[in-house]
Design an enzyme around this catalytic site. Structure first.
Site, PDB file in Angstrom:
ATOM      1  N   CYS A   1      46.655 -49.644 -41.143  1.00 20.57           N
ATOM      2  CA  CYS A   1      47.392 -49.663 -39.881  1.00 20.57           C
ATOM      3  C   CYS A   1      48.586 -50.592 -40.034  1.00 20.57           C
ATOM      4  CB  CYS A   1      46.502 -50.199 -38.773  1.00 20.57           C
ATOM      5  SG  CYS A   1      44.961 -49.303 -38.590  1.00 20.57           S
TER       6      CYS A   1
ATOM      7  N   ARG B   1      52.362 -46.370 -42.083  1.00 22.66           N
ATOM      8  CA  ARG B   1      51.049 -46.975 -42.410  1.00 22.66           C
ATOM      9  C   ARG B   1      49.914 -46.344 -41.616  1.00 22.66           C
ATOM     10  NH1 ARG B   1      51.524 -51.997 -44.880  1.00 22.66           N
ATOM     11  NH2 ARG B   1      49.489 -52.613 -44.066  1.00 22.66           N
TER      12      ARG B   1
ATOM     13  N   TRP C   1      45.769 -46.009 -38.165  1.00 25.76           N
ATOM     14  CA  TRP C   1      45.151 -44.974 -38.994  1.00 25.76           C
ATOM     15  C   TRP C   1      43.670 -45.153 -38.760  1.00 25.76           C
ATOM     16  CZ3 TRP C   1      41.921 -44.806 -43.435  1.00 25.76           C
ATOM     17  CH2 TRP C   1      41.823 -43.540 -44.007  1.00 25.76           C
TER      18      TRP C   1
ATOM     19  N   ASN D   1      44.593 -54.922 -38.516  1.00 28.43           N
ATOM     20  CA  ASN D   1      44.591 -54.006 -39.659  1.00 28.43           C
ATOM     21  C   ASN D   1      43.470 -54.488 -40.564  1.00 28.43           C
ATOM     22  OD1 ASN D   1      45.198 -52.226 -41.746  1.00 28.43           O
ATOM     23  ND2 ASN D   1      46.607 -53.687 -42.699  1.00 28.43           N
ATOM     24  N   GLY D   2      42.618 -53.579 -41.017  1.00 23.05           N
ATOM     25  CA  GLY D   2      41.531 -53.971 -41.920  1.00 23.05           C
ATOM     26  C   GLY D   2      40.213 -53.392 -41.447  1.00 23.05           C
TER      27      GLY D   2
ATOM     28  N   GLU E   1      49.044 -33.850 -60.676  1.00 24.61           N
ATOM     29  CA  GLU E   1      49.980 -34.400 -59.691  1.00 24.61           C
ATOM     30  C   GLU E   1      50.594 -33.287 -58.842  1.00 24.61           C
ATOM     31  OE1 GLU E   1      50.523 -37.075 -58.403  1.00 24.61           O
ATOM     32  OE2 GLU E   1      52.507 -36.951 -57.504  1.00 24.61           O
TER      33      GLU E   1
ATOM     34  N   LYS F   1      50.379 -33.157 -54.739  1.00 25.77           N
ATOM     35  CA  LYS F   1      51.566 -33.041 -53.878  1.00 25.77           C
ATOM     36  C   LYS F   1      51.389 -31.893 -52.896  1.00 25.77           C
ATOM     37  CE  LYS F   1      53.044 -36.149 -54.159  1.00 25.77           C
ATOM     38  NZ  LYS F   1      52.214 -37.041 -54.903  1.00 25.77           N
TER      39      LYS F   1
ATOM     40  N   GLU G   1      48.284 -32.282 -50.264  1.00 24.61           N
ATOM     41  CA  GLU G   1      48.294 -33.352 -49.243  1.00 24.61           C
ATOM     42  C   GLU G   1      49.368 -33.130 -48.177  1.00 24.61           C
ATOM     43  OE1 GLU G   1      49.203 -37.335 -50.546  1.00 24.61           O
ATOM     44  OE2 GLU G   1      50.520 -36.620 -52.118  1.00 24.61           O
TER      45      GLU G   1
ATOM     46  N   HIS H   1      35.879 -22.904 -68.740  1.00 24.44           N
ATOM     47  CA  HIS H   1      34.625 -23.654 -68.538  1.00 24.44           C
ATOM     48  C   HIS H   1      34.199 -23.630 -67.074  1.00 24.44           C
ATOM     49  CE1 HIS H   1      34.561 -25.038 -72.659  1.00 24.44           C
ATOM     50  NE2 HIS H   1      35.846 -25.249 -72.554  1.00 24.44           N
TER      51      HIS H   1
ATOM     52  N   LYS I   1      50.304 -44.209 -45.833  1.00 27.76           N
ATOM     53  CA  LYS I   1      51.106 -44.464 -47.025  1.00 27.76           C
ATOM     54  C   LYS I   1      50.350 -45.290 -48.048  1.00 27.76           C
ATOM     55  CE  LYS I   1      54.498 -44.368 -49.808  1.00 27.76           C
ATOM     56  NZ  LYS I   1      54.651 -43.172 -50.648  1.00 27.76           N
TER      57      LYS I   1
HETATM   58  C1  AGP Z   1      50.425 -39.918 -53.310  1.00 21.33           C
HETATM   59  O1  AGP Z   1      51.251 -38.848 -52.910  1.00 21.33           O
HETATM   60  C2  AGP Z   1      49.383 -40.257 -52.302  1.00 21.33           C
HETATM   61  N1  AGP Z   1      49.960 -40.529 -51.049  1.00 21.33           N
HETATM   62  C3  AGP Z   1      48.371 -41.279 -52.741  1.00 21.33           C
HETATM   63  O2  AGP Z   1      47.567 -40.642 -53.691  1.00 21.33           O
HETATM   64  C4  AGP Z   1      48.890 -42.576 -53.387  1.00 21.33           C
HETATM   65  O3  AGP Z   1      49.504 -42.290 -54.622  1.00 21.33           O
HETATM   66  C5  AGP Z   1      47.702 -43.492 -53.642  1.00 21.33           C
HETATM   67  O4  AGP Z   1      47.116 -43.820 -52.405  1.00 21.33           O
HETATM   68  C6  AGP Z   1      48.049 -44.772 -54.403  1.00 21.33           C
HETATM   69  O5  AGP Z   1      48.932 -45.535 -53.636  1.00 21.33           O
HETATM   70  P1  AGP Z   1      49.664 -46.796 -54.339  1.00 21.33           P
HETATM   71  O6  AGP Z   1      50.524 -46.253 -55.440  1.00 21.33           O
HETATM   72  O7  AGP Z   1      50.449 -47.436 -53.235  1.00 21.33           O
HETATM   73  O8  AGP Z   1      48.590 -47.700 -54.888  1.00 21.33           O
END
Ligand code: AGP
Length: 600
Positions: A2, A27, A72, A98-99, A466, A470, A473, A489, A583
């Site tokens: 958050c 956040r 969040w 936050n936490g 990756e 992308k 998500e 497999h 984020k």
């Molecule tokens: C990436 O597109 C994602 N939002 C997520 O996987 C992110 O890479 C991951 O949470 C790691 O975050 P960081 O690089 O801030 O540690």
């Protein structure tokens, strides 16, 4: 994760609170809220959804003390009742947090027995009630808050205000909190981003510390209860988030920043690269930890070090690191990769490594982060603040830095720099209007697919992972990346008529085999989308990339980032703030939550 903000000063609070929450929206954006200290009461405003375009002129308040929160959801559904701030029974104390508080059920049970009543399902709400309980026992606001915070097990960053006090309390333990000041005001935020252009000096609140701010500030160490020295530092020239500029979304803006960032990394200081490469070369084993996209960068790094330095670096998902930390010695090096520097799993891995006197080198995007402060050596990429939840420019920057480090092991930096300079130009070329339109058209064609696969080999196995991340998500399409060699497999059973499959083909030793994997998929009706330096008859769609085998993941991921962006737009989704995501994942669920939690 958050975002929290706080304000106390001679100006009206609402301008900073609203602006700060908008800056911190990345956040978490399930709900937002604020508490403003009016003359004789606390005005509480809270709503579900994004703060988005809320206009501060609609907030009728002249308050000069206020706190705010963008959420969040961790504990409790996305409702206005669960939105922060939370208050005590009388509505006289307000808290934003936050936490995660691991022991909140126990505390809540005890407070319920004392007659307190709760209006939310959150863990946070126990804080104002604890403060209320200690105020009732005769303690001052400051002492009541100290006592309440000492009861919490877990991590937190909190701001606390009372309608009867002209002060704001801020405390941190495992979650970031930064305090800034100008001539007449104090500003508090989870992230320095909300303070840029606002303050001349800043201080990061250390873990286990509480700040009491009235006209002046004093900071207590909660363990010793002693006052600590306060060293504000000038707000250095942090990388300014210049906003959207001419772009409609941060995601597309940040994708387009990559050519310039690669060009900067190509010029990174030789001393920094060689010194850190030597750390890796001389360590008795190097472990790497990361999550999500940063983990995929680390995986590319593993291949780089194997190919360019004949070294094996041990990469582990940060959340799985506990299984391997037994191998650490005081001669080991831990390389942590993180965009935010606040990812809980990464921080936990780093803290556990430090208990074994392991040296920590980090590659990160946020030098002011907790990871930055925990690291012995920090390599800050020049990617600058990354606002979109999807990590794009941070990924290619991390990969580029790992490439330089791997080539520096054998003093091969000059050539490596040239390759990155070519990569910068190649990315710019792949982001031509013609290519963008081609990818946009492809997104229109495949936007309704339920499933999508991505395969690659060698350096492009991580690229496949990756690419899938992308796409899934931000478009919510089930996308799965895997090594081409794994196709037979199991996953081949899922290939049906028309299922799109991304195939990464480089001019490298893997070329023939990955093309034969594409044949196997095609033979079962798969729709082959080739990402390669040249077209192949097997491709149903072809997305051209420049031919730079040494750093092909950097080039091959660009069209995938763009495809993900347009898939989100085609589906009417927010490319910058996908559902359920934040984020940076700064919280971990306590064990308790894995066994289910009693409903109150
Ligand atoms: C990436 O597109 C994602 N939002 C997520 O996987 C992110 O890479 C991951 O949470 C790691 O975050 P960081 O690089 O801030 O540690």
């Amino acid at each position: 994760m958050c975002g929290i903000v706080g304000f106390i000063g001679q100006n009206e609070a609402k301008e900073f609170i609203i602006r700060g929450l908008k800056k911190l929206e990345y956040r978490g954006y399930d709900s937002w809220g604020m508490a403003l200290k009016e003359k004789d009461k606390l005005k509480i405003i809270k709503e579900t959804g994004k703060i988005g375009s809320v206009d501060e002129r609609k907030i009728l308040s002249g308050a000069q003390i206020a706190i705010g929160h963008t959420r969040w959801a961790t504990h409790g559904a996305v409702t206005s009742a669960n939105a922060h701030p939370h208050t005590d029974c009388q509505g006289q104390i307000a808290v934003v947090h936050n936490g995660i508080i691991n022991n909140y059920q126990t505390i809540k049970e005890a407070l319920l027995k004392k007659g307190h009543y709760f209006s939310s399902e959150t863990d946070t709400e126990v804080i104002p009630h604890l403060v209320e309980e200690y105020l009732k026992s005769g303690l001052s606001f400051l002492e009541a808050a100290k006592k309440a915070l000492k009861e919490l097990d877990g991590n937190y960053a909190v701001c606390i205000i009372s309608q009867n006090e002209n002060q704001i309390l801020a405390a941190a333990n495992g979650c970031p909190l930064v305090i800034g000041k100008d001539k007449n005001n104090f500003y508090i935020s989870s992230d320095i981003l909300a303070l840029q252009d606002k303050v001349s000096q800043i201080i990061f609140l250390k873990d286990g510390h509480l700040a009491q701010i009235e006209k002046e500030i004093q900071i207590f160490n909660l363990k010793t209860d002693k006052l600590t020295k306060i060293n504000f530092q000038p707000m250095d020239k942090i990388k300014k988030d210049e906003g959207l500029g001419s772009f409609k979304h941060f995601l597309f803006k940040e994708i387009n920043e990559q050519p310039a960032i690669l060009a900067k990394i190509a010029q990174m200081e030789t001393k920094e690269i060689e010194t850190n490469a030597a750390l890796i070369r001389n360590s008795f084993g190097t472990f790497m930890v990361a999550c999500g996209t940063a983990y995929h960068a680390g995986l590319v790094g593993e291949y780089f070090f194997a190919q360019n330095a004949k070294m094996h670096l041990n990469l582990s998902l940060a959340s799985e690191f506990p299984a391997f930390k037994g191998f650490l010695t005081d001669k080991t090096l831990l390389l942590a990769i993180s965009q935010s520097g606040e990812t809980a799993d990464v921080l936990e891995a780093v803290k556990s490594a430090k208990t074994k006197s392991v040296k920590v080198l980090s590659i990160l995007n946020s030098p002011h982060s907790t990871l930055g402060r925990l690291s012995d050596v920090m390599m800050t990429t020049p990617a600058g603040p990354e606002i979109a939840v999807l990590s794009t420019k941070a990924f290619t920057a991390q990969v580029a830095v790992l490439f330089l480090l791997s080539r520096a092991i054998n003093s091969d930096l000059v050539k490596a720099r040239k390759i990155l300079e070519s990569a910068s130009a190649a990315i710019a070329k792949s982001l031509s209007e013609k290519n963008i339109q081609k990818i946009k058209h492809l997104a229109q064609k495949i936007k309704n697919t339920q499933h999508l696969f991505a395969i690659g080999r060698g350096l492009n196995f991580p690229t496949a992972l990756e690419a899938a991340l992308k796409i899934k998500e931000v478009s919510y399409i089930h996308a799965e990346g895997f090594a081409g060699g794994e196709l037979k497999h199991g996953t081949i059973a899922l290939i049906e008529e028309g299922v799109p499959c991304l195939v990464f083909v480089g001019n490298d030793q893997e070329k023939d085999e990955i093309l034969s994997n594409a044949e196997e998929i095609k033979a079962r009706g798969g729709y082959i989308i080739g990402i390669a330096p040249e077209n192949h008859q097997i491709f149903d769609e072809y997305l051209p990339v420049e031919d730079l085998p040494a750093v092909s993941p950097i080039l091959n991921i660009i069209p995938m980032q763009v495809l993900a962006y347009f898939l989100a737009l085609e589906k009417g989704l927010d490319p910058d703030k996908p559902r359920n995501l934040a984020k940076s994942v700064t919280v971990k669920y306590p064990i308790l939550h894995r066994v289910g939690v009693r409903k109150w």
